[in-house]
Scaffold this motif. Structure first.
Motif, mmCIF file in Angstrom:
data_model
loop_
_atom_site.group_PDB
_atom_site.id
_atom_site.type_symbol
_atom_site.label_atom_id
_atom_site.label_comp_id
_atom_site.label_asym_id
_atom_site.label_seq_id
_atom_site.Cartn_x
_atom_site.Cartn_y
_atom_site.Cartn_z
ATOM 1 N N LYS A 57 -11.860 4.270 -6.517
ATOM 2 C CA LYS A 57 -11.284 3.441 -7.569
ATOM 3 C C LYS A 57 -9.889 3.958 -7.947
ATOM 4 O O LYS A 57 -8.990 3.183 -8.252
ATOM 5 N N TYR A 60 -7.593 2.650 -5.437
ATOM 6 C CA TYR A 60 -7.377 1.231 -5.762
ATOM 7 C C TYR A 60 -6.320 1.109 -6.862
ATOM 8 O O TYR A 60 -5.437 0.265 -6.802
ATOM 9 N N ASP A 102 -16.897 1.158 -16.491
ATOM 10 C CA ASP A 102 -15.552 1.241 -15.915
ATOM 11 C C ASP A 102 -14.640 1.985 -16.872
ATOM 12 O O ASP A 102 -14.384 1.511 -17.982
ATOM 13 N N TYR A 198 -15.459 2.439 -2.467
ATOM 14 C CA TYR A 198 -15.343 1.738 -3.752
ATOM 15 C C TYR A 198 -15.540 0.240 -3.563
ATOM 16 O O TYR A 198 -16.316 -0.396 -4.284
#
Lengths: 230, 489
Positions: A57, A60, A102, A198
């Motif tokens: 993540k 990302y 998250d 991910y």
């Protein structure tokens, strides 16, 4: 027009109004929202990301994928994200609880590329499942997998190395112009592996209580009688 | 429309002063800080333009510069928007707001040391931030992509710069507060608040789940409305009556628009979350607040176009006025798009498409930047005490900017509507949408190139004027007060 202190007070009150109304109220009402414990499965949903996916993540984020990909499936009536005549980007709309774990919520604001919230749960256009091999090849050379793709290459998430012994099990199966020189192979770097882990963790398939029994307007039927107006 | 000449003269921004050279003394006191702020703003504007063209090129030709991690679209695009917003936008807004505040309050800048330090900190902060994005430290939060290490620096720098507007106000001779100053105070006050809240609740101690999205939209919409739009509106309210030599018509309504914008506008951006994973009441309230923007739209329209009516010929004579009127029209269109976006049909069509990018460009370039350009055409010659070096370059700047904005915003908006319509039709494969939007992306890129021509003309003109102005006679405040030379205005 007005003495300055009153002007300041007014501006202060106006900003406090929206700060309290939007930021504080939401933080107090659902900022402490909790996970849903499923007694049958003995798990709390949403589940935390596995370690490698959590690293992915960060990849990302640092590559700015959010500039082109949203991560939210809108409710029915908003575009064609899911449903009977939808794109199948999810099985249901995204709800606030999906994002509880998250640390950074990446809803995104542009769909230059498709939505990724349920990437791992859906299939390719040709019906095959998304898997690591497919994804590695797609990231390495998008147009070699999907000819019309407009995604840039992420070749910098891969390295070319000499084949030692039997070669790496992670080596990409490349052909044609993409194939490395004889005796060499293309393998993902650790960042590439993390990113793929991910992407393959992205699925909101669990049905929370609040996602069940959502009212959807029935399809209008010609000549159907309206109830309640007898 | 009835003439407003019967209105008391205190409705015009500045009353004639008993001291004839007051304005030039104020301008001279602002010379160094404004030169620094405007120069850095222009350098950032050009840098953002280069990044923007690279990013836009990548959208229709993904193979362009794709071998290097630092040049990937996901980093170049946020680097561009941050360089534009914090580099160009803030430096320019600092310069314009400081000058407006000094002139309206009739106060001199007592000294520029701390202010220059603030400007240096600010630019170092933005450089670190934009560099950080390109090197991979982006937070991936739109308009807040700059890594956490840049944010505290920006806040300190902001305090060092923003405080001077208050100092100038306090030291000024004028006790009245004109409409421009309301907007300036609101902007000065709002930015540190929203920025620090957003940094704390999103970057340093993130709140849970989609509360983040609400905080984020609250920040971005207020950054535009309460910072950029407020500074630009302050300039509009200042220059319009000044250049037309008549008071703002229906001025008594201006305070209604101001308070409406501050009180309800600060809720408005939430309509961006329509259909998203946030509580339904948030979406509803956001849509209602967006719809309520119809009031400032009408009032500001009455103020601006009421003042202009019958004076349209003045547009020919004044470049500043042309830029400002262009900006005012853009703001009206931006508000219209915001109001339309509050309806479910329009929101579901345009959400997540290039249409939202068009809205952003319309607000930040078509409105804010155009108004600031216009203001700078008035401010720079007075502060530097020298005429613009080249009149043709200024003309090129206006034509290129106007054409560029129309081309850029128009193609992104049309492309966005096409994209939205195709997205809503699941029978169209995703690749088909990509292909259909390519021509629009290409013409948007041409728009960016045209804008860049205008920016280069403006930068050349500014630095040329600066070089010419500093060569013959450097006029400090002391020299001015002693000699009381001729005043150009």
């Amino acid at each position: 027009m007005k003495p300055a202190p009153f002007l300041f007070l007014g501006i202060f009150c106006a900003l406090s109004f929206s700060f309290v109304g939007l930021v504080l109220t939401n933080q107090l009402t659902y900022g402490a929202f909790t996970t849903h414990v499923d007694e049958d499965e003995g798990k709390a949903f949403p589940q935390p990301l596995p370690g490698l996916a959590a690293q992915g993540k960060l990849v990302y984020q640092d590559l700015g994928c959010v500039a082109c990909h949203t991560q939210q499936v809108r409710r029915e009536g908003f575009g064609a994200d899911f449903g009977e005549r939808g794109r199948g980007w999810g099985e249901r709309q995204s709800v606030a609880r999906d994002y509880l774990r998250d640390e950074r919520v990446l809803l995104g604001s542009q769909r230059v590329g498709p939505d990724l919230r349920n990437f791992a749960a859906r299939k390719n256009a040709d019906g095959t499942e998304h898997n690591a091999e497919w994804l590695f090849k797609y990231l390495y050379a998008p147009t070699s997998v999907v000819r019309e793709s407009n995604m840039p290459r992420y070749a910098f998430l891969f390295k070319t190395q000499p084949i030692i012994g039997q070669g790496s099990s992670k080596a990409l199966k490349l052909s044609g112009a993409l194939a490395p020189a004889a005796g060499y192979e293309v393998v993902p770097t650790s960042r590439g592996e993390a990113l793929v882990a991910y992407l393959l963790s992205l699925k909101d398939t669990y049905a929370y209580p609040e996602t069940k029994n959502i009212y959807t307007a029935p399809a209008p039927k010609a000549g159907a009688k309206q109830e309640g107006h007898k | 429309m009835a003439t407003d000449s019967s209105l008391p003269s205190d409705l015009t921004p500045e009353r004639p002063s008993s001291q004839p050279h007051e304005a030039s003394v104020i301008d001279a006191s602002l010379r160094t800080p404004l030169t620094v702020l405007i120069s850095s703003a222009l350098i950032w504007l050009l840098a953002a333009s280069v990044l923007g063209i690279i990013a836009a090129w990548k959208l229709h030709t993904p193979g362009f510069l794709d071998t290097c991690e630092f040049m990937t679209y996901g980093r170049i695009q946020p680097a561009q928007s941050n360089a534009f917003i914090y580099g160009w936008g803030f430096n320019a807004a600092f310069a314009v707001s400081l000058w407006l505040m000094a002139r309206l309050s009739r106060g001199m800048l007592p000294g520029s040391g701390v202010l220059l330090l603030g400007a240096a900190f600010w630019n170092v902060g933005v450089t670190l931030g934009v560099g950080g994005i390109i090197l991979g430290f982006s937070t991936s939060i739109e308009w807040l992509e700059m890594p956490g290490f840049a944010a505290p620096l920006l806040l300190v720098a902001y305090a060092l710069i923003g405080a001077w507007s208050l100092v100038v106000y306090r030291s000024g001779r004028s006790s009245e507060i004109y409409a421009s100053q309301w907007y300036l105070f609101a902007a000065l006050f709002a930015f540190p608040w929203i920025y620090s809240v957003a940094q704390v609740l999103l970057v340093f101690a993130p709140v849970r789940g989609t509360v983040q999205s609400i905080v984020h939209v609250w920040f971005t919409s207020n950054l535009f409305l309460l910072w950029f739009a407020s500074v630009a509106l302050a300039a509009v309210y200042y220059f319009l009556p000044k250049l037309l030599l008549k008071p703002v018509s229906n001025y008594y309504l201006a305070s209604l628009a101001f308070w409406w914008l501050v009180v309800f506008g600060s809720w408005a951006g939430l309509s961006r979350l329509l259909g998203g994973p946030v509580p339904a009441w948030v979406q509803t309230v956001g849509a209602a607040a967006s719809f309520m923007m119809i009031v400032p739209l009408v009032v500001i329209g009455m103020n601006v176009f009421g003042t202009l009516s019958g004076h349209w010929s003045a547009l020919k004579g004044s470049l500043t006025l042309r830029f400002i009127v262009f900006g005012a029209v853009a703001f009206a269109l931006w508000l219209l798009a915001l109001i339309a976006g509050a309806t479910q049909g329009f929101a579901s069509l345009t959400q997540f498409t290039y249409f939202t990018a068009a809205e952003g460009q319309l607000g930040l370039y078509g409105f804010f930047s155009m108004v600031v350009f216009g203001a700078l055409y008035y401010i720079v010659p007075r502060v530097l005490n020298s005429d613009w070096a080249s009149v043709p370059l200024a003309g090129v700047h206006f034509v290129a900017s106007a054409l560029g904005v129309i081309l850029l915003v128009g193609s992104l908006a049309l492309g966005g509507l096409t994209q939205g319509a195709l997205l809503a039709d699941a029978k169209v494969p995703f690749a088909g949408i990509t292909q259909a939007s390519l021509p629009y992306l290409f013409s948007a890129n041409v728009g960016l190139l045209v804008l860049a021509i205008g920016q280069i003309a403006f930068a050349l003109n500014f630095f040329w004027t600066l070089a010419r102005a500093s060569a013959p006679s450097v006029r400090s405040v002391k020299v001015l007060l002693a000699a009381q030379p001729e005043v150009s205005r």
